[in-house]
Design an enzyme around this catalytic site. Structure first.
Site, PDB file in Angstrom:
ATOM      1  N   HIS A 172       0.847  -1.202   0.000  1.00  0.00           N
ATOM      2  CA  HIS A 172       0.000   0.000   0.000  1.00  0.00           C
ATOM      3  C   HIS A 172       0.878   1.247   0.000  1.00  0.00           C
ATOM      4  CE1 HIS A 172      -4.045   1.857   1.239  1.00  0.00           C
ATOM      5  NE2 HIS A 172      -3.211   2.857   1.027  1.00  0.00           N
ATOM      6  N   HIS A 223       1.186   4.924  -2.310  1.00  0.00           N
ATOM      7  CA  HIS A 223       0.674   5.787  -3.388  1.00  0.00           C
ATOM      8  C   HIS A 223       1.837   6.461  -4.107  1.00  0.00           C
ATOM      9  CE1 HIS A 223      -3.647   5.854  -2.056  1.00  0.00           C
ATOM     10  NE2 HIS A 223      -3.082   5.451  -0.937  1.00  0.00           N
ATOM     11  N   GLY A 254      -9.700   7.950  -1.312  1.00  0.00           N
ATOM     12  CA  GLY A 254     -10.075   9.349  -1.078  1.00  0.00           C
ATOM     13  C   GLY A 254     -10.912   9.468   0.184  1.00  0.00           C
ATOM     14  N   HIS A 291     -10.064   1.361  -0.131  1.00  0.00           N
ATOM     15  CA  HIS A 291      -9.811   2.119   1.096  1.00  0.00           C
ATOM     16  C   HIS A 291     -11.110   2.185   1.898  1.00  0.00           C
ATOM     17  CE1 HIS A 291      -6.088   3.598  -0.745  1.00  0.00           C
ATOM     18  NE2 HIS A 291      -5.806   4.273   0.347  1.00  0.00           N
ATOM     19  N   GLU A 321     -10.859   3.399   7.315  1.00  0.00           N
ATOM     20  CA  GLU A 321      -9.808   4.355   7.710  1.00  0.00           C
ATOM     21  C   GLU A 321     -10.432   5.457   8.570  1.00  0.00           C
ATOM     22  OE1 GLU A 321      -7.937   6.305   4.386  1.00  0.00           O
ATOM     23  OE2 GLU A 321      -6.163   6.852   5.544  1.00  0.00           O
ATOM     24  N   ASP A 373       1.779   3.633   2.978  1.00  0.00           N
ATOM     25  CA  ASP A 373       0.775   4.553   2.443  1.00  0.00           C
ATOM     26  C   ASP A 373       1.442   5.661   1.614  1.00  0.00           C
ATOM     27  OD1 ASP A 373      -1.817   5.268   1.948  1.00  0.00           O
ATOM     28  OD2 ASP A 373      -2.174   6.242   3.885  1.00  0.00           O
TER      29      ASP A 373
END
Ligand code: ZN
Length: 343
Positions: A18, A20, A175, A202, A205, A283
């Site tokens: 994970h 980005h 998002g 996602h 979270e 992340d």
């Protein structure tokens, strides 16, 4: 005899599922790209830029943290910048001894500021990965639909991902979470499953446990980005364990976006020991100023992972990776003898 693991976790071959691409940028690269483009920046040294381009303290919410992506997003100025950022992301994986990684990005988010063509940007990303081929990092790419960019953007991203399924390993929905329940996307993801792409989403979270539950049921997600709120409901936890849904947990991120109040209260160890497929990830290493080694240190020193927990979390990540089995077998043979056979 189990292998003896090093105290220095940098020396341990690692897996990051994970990460980005838009959250991987080095501060000096942001500065260099802006200078070349004669663009504005709020700071021209890493120290001056950091407060504007990084999240180094807990913020009030996930939404506030997402707002800090603006400077990184504007750095994707042209195709050469996209290629360079990708190459550097893989170099940073190699430097931290991460031997298998999945990099994810949102084509709409990445391409919008400079008006880049989605296919052109993807070619530049593939070129960046190819330029790093000598580094022995197996890389899979995941396309993201950004919830806050709306339904038509999400549909376009699905169509685009299906067209590029041969060069992607998976698809993600990301998002802001609150107000975007999984039921909104149950039709959207059908072509993703039909194309044989892996699905991670996602959820859990900033949203309640009902969201990861619905993602498992309505979306048939095989992995959850973060999935922290799975721990808030024993029934949801049991379903995640029964279905073997991997939880892509990211300790620093989870503290800085307030998914957990303190890292010591992170549920990763309890879930892992109860049989959930917990994995530990970064992340956004550039945004948060971290490496995966740092996250494993947090897991060990603050969340209470012992070496068996680290071994199992890494084994879970290898197993849950969307990369082809033959690629994973090669990586296992070269680097992951310390993980041993699967739990
Ligand atoms: Zn994420």
């Amino acid at each position: 005899m189990p292998p003896i693991l090093p105290d220095d976790l940098q020396l341990l071959p690692k897996v990051d599922l994970h990460r980005h691409l838009e959250g991987c940028l080095r501060l000096p690269t942001i500065i260099d790209l802006a200078a070349r483009a004669n663009a504005e920046l709020p700071g021209w040294t890493p120290e001056d830029l950091a407060p504007h381009a990084q999240v180094l303290e807990p913020l009030s919410s996930l939404e506030e943290a997402l707002g800090r992506f603006g400077i990184a997003q504007r750095s994707f100025r042209d195709y050469e910048a996209v290629r360079r950022i990708t190459l550097e992301a893989v170099e940073d994986l190699d430097a931290d001894n991460v031997r298998l990684a999945e990099l994810r990005y949102s084509p709409d988010f990445l391409c919008s500021p400079a008006g880049l063509d989605w296919d052109g940007a993807f070619e530049a990303i593939l070129q960046g990965v190819d330029d790093a081929r000598g580094l022995d990092v197996a890389v899979g790419l995941i396309a993201i639909a950004s919830r806050d960019l709306g339904g038509s953007s999400a549909r376009r991203t699905v169509e685009w991902a299906v067209r590029h399924a041969g060069d992607l390993v998976g698809f993600d929905i990301a998002g802001p979470e609150l107000g975007y329940p999984p039921a909104l996307y149950s039709n959207l993801v059908r072509p993703i499953h039909e194309a044989g792409l892996g699905l991670t989403t996602h959820y859990g979270e900033s949203g309640p446990a009902e969201y990861p539950l619905a993602a498992m049921e309505a979306l048939r997600t095989s992995r959850l980005g973060h999935g922290v709120s799975v721990a808030h409901d024993a029934n949801v936890e049991a379903i995640a364990i029964e279905r073997g849904v991997a939880l892509e947990m990211c300790p620093t991120s989870n503290v800085r976006t307030r998914a957990v109040p303190r890292v010591e209260e992170h549920p990763a160890r309890r879930l892992l020991r109860q049989g959930a497929k917990v994995t530990i990830n970064t992340d956004n290493p550039g945004l948060f100023g971290i490496r995966l080694t740092h996250e494993l240190e947090l897991a060990r020193d603050r969340i209470g992972f012992d070496y068996e927990d680290l071994r199992r979390a890494t084994g879970n990540a290898l197993e849950a990776s969307f990369l082809p089995e033959q690629v994973k077998d090669g990586v296992r043979a070269r680097h992951f003898g310390w993980v041993g056979s699967q739990p």
